[in-house]
Structures are given as structure tokens and as C-alpha cells.
Design an enzyme around this catalytic site. Sequence first.
Site, short mmCIF file in Angstrom:
data_model
loop_
_atom_site.label_atom_id
_atom_site.label_comp_id
_atom_site.label_asym_id
_atom_site.label_seq_id
_atom_site.Cartn_x
_atom_site.Cartn_y
_atom_site.Cartn_z
N HIS A 152 -3.17 7.05 2.77
CA HIS A 152 -3.60 5.67 2.99
C HIS A 152 -4.99 5.63 3.60
O HIS A 152 -5.85 4.82 3.19
CB HIS A 152 -2.59 4.95 3.90
N ARG A 201 0.58 8.28 5.39
CA ARG A 201 -0.44 7.68 6.25
C ARG A 201 -1.80 8.34 6.03
O ARG A 201 -2.84 7.67 6.06
CB ARG A 201 -0.03 7.80 7.73
N SER A 252 0.83 -1.20 0.00
CA SER A 252 0.00 0.00 0.00
C SER A 252 0.86 1.25 0.00
O SER A 252 0.66 2.18 -0.80
CB SER A 252 -0.92 0.01 1.22
#
Length: 225
Positions: free
Chosen positions: A49, A46, A23
Site C-alpha cells: 500500500h 501495508r 485499497s
Amino acid sequence: MNTFESDFPFSYITNGDEIYRRSFATIRAESDLSRFDDQQAQVAVRMIHAAGQTDLASDIDFSPQLVPAARAAFDAGKPILTDVHMVHSGITRARLPRDNEALCFLRDPRTPELAAKMNTTRTAAAVELWEPQLQGAIVAIGNAPTALFHLLNWLHEDPTRPRPAAILGIPVGFIGAAESKLALASTAESLGTEFLTVHGRRGGSAITCAALNALATRQEILETK
């Protein structure tokens, strides 16, 4: 309607660490992170994501010292003040370096009366209850533009009031969200604090928690059980 043709059983990746690695590799390949330093990029990855949108990178905005200021506050054991319980619940407490306290006053019994008296939302009124914990704290607003606007006005009204070390102002929505984030970015320096935001209508609890957890952990790949 999209269809997916395959024979059962479906094949898929089951290793959590591998899912994270792939990812984050995909995010770094598809997102333009060139304007971020290494620490900012780790936080931005992050956030992307959590959003599932690689173009989020273009709207992420850090003040220059946001990352070191927030991490110093975490290391000093300062509290996290949140506008809603969704942000409060999304903090990975095992990753907090000093078992930092996370506080949300939305359900405090004083909040509804304050909101009625001030003729504002409960999330904005709850900001009034932050004062004893605010000095040097990390503020995380992931839902309510009214809370962000109220905090900025409250800090502006009296320069002797306590200052948070960092404001993560990432409210989501169609009314006031984009404007409140522009206000944060344009006034944070004069108010004596650092900021992180996502310009425009996008935002929300998941992205805000992702930013908080990234700032607290200093890790991009998290172990999974």
C-alpha cells in the site's frame, strides 16, 4: 500526455475507511501473497500500500519468526532505532502498544565527529550510538545501506554485543542497497536476530514505516478521522 475528461465537480470517494478497505482489497486481489502466513501477509499488504506497487510482494522477504519477535519486542516496551528522521517521523506513535521510544541519532552532536573518524557516512556512524538501547530493540533502516552494512559488521565482530530482536532492513537506492539487503537475509540467523527486507533497489522510508506500523498495530484497516 494523459488527459482526464469530465465535468466539474469531480466525483470521488471521501470516506477514509472505505478508501482503506478498497485499497487493501485491491492489493489482495492483485498481489501474490500465497507464500506468506496470515500475519506476514497483513504486514506485506501495508508495505505494498505504501509503495503503490502490487509486484512488491515478490521482493518482500521475512525470516520465519520476524513478526512474532517484533511484536513481542513492541509489547515488552523495547525501543525503535531508526537510521533517518523520515522513518522516525513516520511512526504512528498512538498505535505503539507500550508508548515505545523511537530514537534516531543522525543529528546527535557526536555523529559528525564519529563519521569523520571512521571515514564513513553519518548514518553508519550513528549506529555506533545505538549500543545502550540495542538489546531486544526493533531496528528500522529505510534509507542508508551503509547503516545496514555497518550494523551487520558490528554485530559480527563481537558475539557478546547486544542483539536486536528484529531488523527491518529496507534501504533504497542504486549503490549498495540490494547488496546490503542480501547480506542481511544471509546473515541474520547467524547473528541471532530476525529480519524483514525488500530485495533489490526498492525500499525507502514510507515502506519501512508501513512495516513498522503494521507490526505495532496488528490491524489492516485503520480508522481515519
